[in-house]
Write a protein that holds these residues in place. Structure first.
Motif, mmCIF file in Angstrom:
data_model
loop_
_atom_site.group_PDB
_atom_site.id
_atom_site.type_symbol
_atom_site.label_atom_id
_atom_site.label_comp_id
_atom_site.label_asym_id
_atom_site.label_seq_id
_atom_site.Cartn_x
_atom_site.Cartn_y
_atom_site.Cartn_z
ATOM 1 N N ILE A 254 0.906 -1.140 0.000
ATOM 2 C CA ILE A 254 0.000 0.000 0.000
ATOM 3 C C ILE A 254 0.947 1.192 0.000
ATOM 4 N N ASP B 105 0.776 4.100 2.440
ATOM 5 C CA ASP B 105 0.821 3.783 3.866
ATOM 6 C C ASP B 105 2.274 3.666 4.316
ATOM 7 N N LYS C 14 5.164 0.580 8.892
ATOM 8 C CA LYS C 14 4.525 -0.163 9.978
ATOM 9 C C LYS C 14 3.227 -0.820 9.510
ATOM 10 N N ARG C 15 2.370 -0.024 8.911
ATOM 11 C CA ARG C 15 1.075 -0.569 8.514
ATOM 12 C C ARG C 15 1.221 -1.607 7.404
ATOM 13 N N LEU D 96 0.084 -5.662 8.005
ATOM 14 C CA LEU D 96 -1.224 -5.872 7.370
ATOM 15 C C LEU D 96 -1.695 -7.325 7.367
ATOM 16 N N LEU E 253 -2.471 -8.811 11.382
ATOM 17 C CA LEU E 253 -3.181 -8.003 12.374
ATOM 18 C C LEU E 253 -3.821 -8.866 13.459
ATOM 19 N N GLU F 7 2.747 -3.767 18.069
ATOM 20 C CA GLU F 7 2.968 -3.609 16.631
ATOM 21 C C GLU F 7 4.280 -2.870 16.371
ATOM 22 N N ILE G 181 9.763 3.945 11.144
ATOM 23 C CA ILE G 181 8.756 3.012 10.645
ATOM 24 C C ILE G 181 7.477 3.730 10.241
ATOM 25 N N LYS H 137 6.617 -8.138 5.714
ATOM 26 C CA LYS H 137 5.199 -8.424 5.939
ATOM 27 C C LYS H 137 4.974 -9.916 6.043
#
Lengths: 387, 512
Positions: free
Chosen positions: B356, B359, B362-363, B367, B370, B384, B402, B421
């Motif tokens: 993404i 984004d 971190k996100r 992803l 979660l 997180e 991050i 990820k």
């Protein structure tokens, strides 16, 4: 000072709209010689814009997933008509009627969500069709006539105030207590958040700035509740709004579902390949929009004390404008609930201020159009500069 | 020095906070193929943007001399008028226009203000013959392959009376045969006296065609090596690019390959739109714990399709076949199922299918995991942050923070974010689809190290790549894939590039 400059330039997106709202408030306060922020008018602004705020909250979720909903005005009108039929013609109890209406909103949302998410018809088309369909059905349901009046219990939701348990004379004491408690909760939240940031070594603003921000916002909360307290206290609708704003902000920022909404809007394929059930996310966002559109329709009908075929006209555009002014990006992935609410307030204060000044509805439309264009152009230019 | 067509002297280009080019010297001789190499971020693209006028005169310091006169280009049109044409890595073609329309886009053949289609077509056909293109001038660009599209771009450049042709990573999206074709075309142009600048990460190509190689590093010219002296060697270029000897691009690993972990049996998948067209045809393969297995196949062989169909049926229509994990059949109907059963898939196209972009790190990293961060109903953000920081450190993701948006990271670091990820999901098998596409040598080396570490921990790794040296350098065993069928299986010590290529081009229907 340098830090302040840095922070402002970094967060101009976030601050920009708050500054804009503040600026508009100051301008109209001066132009109207103080009428804008009289207790009566502050209360009015909240109540007049409650349904747009509710729609904007739903709309920003839809926009974050990269879609759009043009049907919310018609859906609101349709649900208002159903409410009229249930309560006025059939004389069903208020609570039962409200529940049925919200359920109908959910069904309408599911209908549109189905076409958008599973059949992959472009949302613009689906909801344009919905806009025509539900406007038509509204007229069919009402037979072109207006239904009125609604029972007292129903109108309470949109136009009554919470009783003062302390029966204050010049001030609504419960409201003041509420304001003080809200301020305390806010301050505690801020301090906690900052402690977490420090604990996990994340970037944070300097202590001076932090304290300044907390003090300013606390004063704003107190000033706002003071205004309400001088007039009639807290309207029920404000409680509903606060619950929605807090609830949806929490959902968007703190839960898996919220993360998934942003991910789907940011990059649908990547989200899908990361295990996000993208179709379901979109479907439920539309269901949610349907429920909120129904709620907005109920509040509008209650406030008008009538179910009319023309209710909710152009609400969809106000809601989209609010979300976009509040920083949401129509390409998806970007936007906040609080931003959408501020966007709705900017539009609302503009409306209200111009009405106070006696500007006609014609010029109001034109000026609002320019504000929308200006807000988005500012945002885009700003992005270009920062990249 | 009459033989010099282009001189760039003392070029300095600054962006807010960075000096992207620091006193670069770059000279190109008339009629040569000059390769420009360097890691991502070394300044190659910036230099070419200065040359072509994307960064207009005045926004940089230094001097550009083209054909013996000083040039001050204010925009691309001015540089094109001089005969300098760039073909960018991301092709700038309009998919729904025909080849001919694209070739003369912005440069239309007109007669009295009306487009002369007759001349457009004849001129295009001439140009297409010149570049050796199979597609017709009336074909829509959408319907021709990437290799052919690249040729359309070149034809477009030729139509502008090009004197200096600049190709930015022209073979990044091409398979070996198409790349070969393109390089031969460049050599052909050279014979005709056209000068080209070739920007490439693929050093084998560079060594094959280049007369000179200029190495950039950190915005500075490190050296220009001449082929005449026979000094262009891979080691020397790499040394120049990374500033140190890269002892071994493919690091060794100490793995204990044990029992079979994943088995795919009789896997058959049909094309989503074309029924009866099998994109995976009765594929059977197995991967052991701690083993790195390669799938070698040309573009269009069905590599990505195979991987994505296994990974939660994300491609095509499932027809038959089973996936077994430790001998037991597992049913994978969605990505969610795949993640639950310990599969991870790193896509070949990280920008489209992996990240993404808007984004932050971190996100993106959290992803897919979660659920692991769930505390009651909320995401446990402190946890997180903690986990993501750990992954960032372990994978050596170079970013200040991050909370940095991944769109601002270099290709190598973006790829590490995607890997991060999937490492967070703690998979048993990672499917890596072209894991080092478009990233520089230093980052490649780091990705290989990460793969080794994962294998040493007993994970299975399935690598899909069209770069055969990469497969030979990293895998324990290699399957070849052609037309959706597995055509061969080799332990790496018995495989050679030639052997693999033979099986990669082997067609089931044909007699051999």
């Amino acid at each position: 000072m340098k830090e302040l400059k840095n922070i402002i330039s970094q967060n101009v997106r976030k601050f920009g709209m708050i500054i804009a709202l503040f600026g508009i408030l100051v301008i109209f306060q001066l132009l109207t010689a103080g009428t804008l922020l009289t207790p009566l008018n502050v209360t009015n602004i909240i109540m007049q814009n409650s349904y747009i705020i509710i729609l904007a909250i739903g709309m920003v979720m839809v926009i974050i997933t990269g879609e759009i909903d043009l049907s919310v005005g018609s859906v609101a009108a349709f649900v208002g008509a159903i409410a009229g039929i249930l309560m006025i013609r059939m004389e069903l109890p208020v609570v039962l009627s409200v529940i049925i209406c919200l359920a109908i909103g959910a069904l309408i949302g599911a209908w549109q969500g189905f076409w958008v998410a599973f059949v992959k018809v472009p949302a613009f088309i689906v909801t344009l069709a919905g806009m025509l369909l539900f406007r038509g059905l509204t007229m069919v349901a009402l037979g072109g006539r207006t239904l009125a009046p609604f029972p007292e219990g129903f109108r309470m939701m949109s136009s009554s105030f919470i009783n003062d348990w302390f029966s204050g004379s010049t001030f609504h004491i419960l409201t003041l207590i509420f304001g003080i408690i809200a301020t305390i909760i806010y301050v505690i939240q801020e301090i906690r958040g900052r402690k977490d940031l420090i604990k996990y070594n994340q970037e944070q603003s300097s202590q001076g700035l932090f304290i300044l921000k907390v003090i300013i916002l606390s004063l704003l909360i107190l000033a706002f509740t003071q205004r309400l307290a001088v007039y009639a206290g807290i309207p029920y609708i404000l409680i509903i709004l606060l619950a929605l704003i807090i609830g949806y902000t929490f959902y968007a920022n703190k839960t898996i579902g919220g993360r998934h909404i942003y991910a789907v809007g940011g990059n649908e394929r990547a989200a899908q390949l990361s295990g996000v059930k993208t179709k379901k996310v979109k479907f439920w966002v539309y269901v949610n929009m349907g429920i909120l559109a129904a709620l907005a329709g109920l509040i509008f009908a209650g406030r008008l004390n009538a179910a009319t075929p023309q209710a909710g006209n152009l609400f969809e555009l106000d809601a989209i404008a609010a979300a976009v002014i509040g920083g949401a990006s129509l390409t998806g992935g970007i936007g906040t609930v609080v931003g959408a609410v501020i966007g709705a307030l900017i539009m609302g204060v503009l409306n209200n201020g111009m009405s106070l000044l006696g500007v006609g509805i014609d010029w109001q439309q034109a000026i609002k159009g320019l504000v929308l264009l200006g807000a988005v152009a500012f945002d885009i230019l700003n992005k270009k500069k920062s990249s | 020095m009459t033989n010099t067509i282009l001189q760039m002297r003392g070029i300095i280009k600054e962006f807010p906070g960075v000096r992207a080019l620091n006193n670069v010297e770059f000279n190109v001789e008339k009629g040569e193929i000059h390769a420009l190499v360097g890691e991502n971020g070394a300044g190659k693209s910036t230099l070419m943007k200065v040359l072509s006028g994307v960064h207009p005169f005045g926004s940089y310091q230094g001097e550009i001399v083209f054909e013996d006169h000083v040039c001050q280009f204010k925009n691309i049109n001015e540089s094109e008028a001089e005969g300098i044409v760039i073909i960018h890595q991301e092709l700038a073609l309009i998919p729904d226009l025909s080849v001919a329309e694209n070739v003369f886009l912005g440069n239309e053949r007109v007669k009295r203000g009306i487009i002369d289609w007759h001349e457009t077509t004849t001129e295009t056909n001439k140009l297409l013959a010149q570049v050796g293109m199979r597609a017709k001038s009336s074909d829509l660009v959408r319907h021709i392959g990437v290799g052919q599209q690249q040729l359309v771009e070149i034809a477009k450049a030729l139509s502008k009376k090009v004197k200096l042709l600049i190709l930015d990573e022209p073979t990044a999206a091409l398979n070996e045969a198409e790349s070969e074709n393109l390089l031969n075309l460049l050599l052909e142009f050279k014979k005709q006296g056209l000068t080209s600048i070739l920007i490439s990460h693929k050093l084998k190509e560079v060594m094959k065609v280049a007369d000179h190689v200029t190495v950039l590093r950190d915005g500075q010219t490190i050296e220009t090596i001449s082929a005449k002296d026979g000094e262009i060697t891979e080691d020397r270029i790499i040394k120049g690019m990374v500033g140190r000897d890269l002892v071994n691009l493919y690091p060794k690993r100490n793995t204990k390959i044990s029992d079979v972990m994943f088995e795919i049996e009789n896997w058959t998948v049909e094309h989503p739109q074309v029924p009866d067209k099998k994109v995976a045809d009765n594929v059977t393969l197995k991967v052991r714990r701690g083993e790195v297995v390669g799938i070698a196949g040309l573009m269009g062989a069905g590599r990505t399709e195979l991987a994505m169909s296994i990974f939660g049926r994300m491609y095509g229509k499932y027809v038959s076949g089973t996936v077994k994990k430790e001998g037991k059949e597992i049913i994978i109907k969605s990505v969610d199922d795949a993640i639950k059963h310990g599969l991870a898939y790193v896509s070949e196209d990280r920008k489209e299918y992996g990240l993404i972009l808007q984004d932050n790190i971190k996100r993106n990293i959290s992803l897919s995991s979660l659920k692991k961060l769930l505390k009651k109903i909320t995401i446990d953000e402190p946890k997180e942050i903690h986990v993501v920081e750990e992954i960032k450190a372990k994978l050596n993701i170079k970013a200040p923070h991050i909370n940095q948006d991944v769109v601002n990271l270099s290709g190598g670091n973006q790829q590490k974010v995607v890997l991060g990820k999937w490492i967070f999901t703690d998979p048993d098998m990672l499917i890596l689809d072209e894991p080092t596409r478009g990233i520089d040598i230093g980052a490649k080396n780091e990705i290989y190290k990460i793969m080794n570490e994962l294998a040493e921990k007993g994970k299975c790794i399935l690598v899909i790549s069209s770069e055969l040296p990469e497969l030979l350098g990293t895998c324990d065993r290699i399957y070849t894939l052609s037309n959706g069928c597995i055509t061969g299986e080799f332990p790496t010590n018995q495989a050679t590039q030639e052997k693999l290529m033979t099986y990669m081009t082997y067609n089931k229907g044909e007699e051999k």
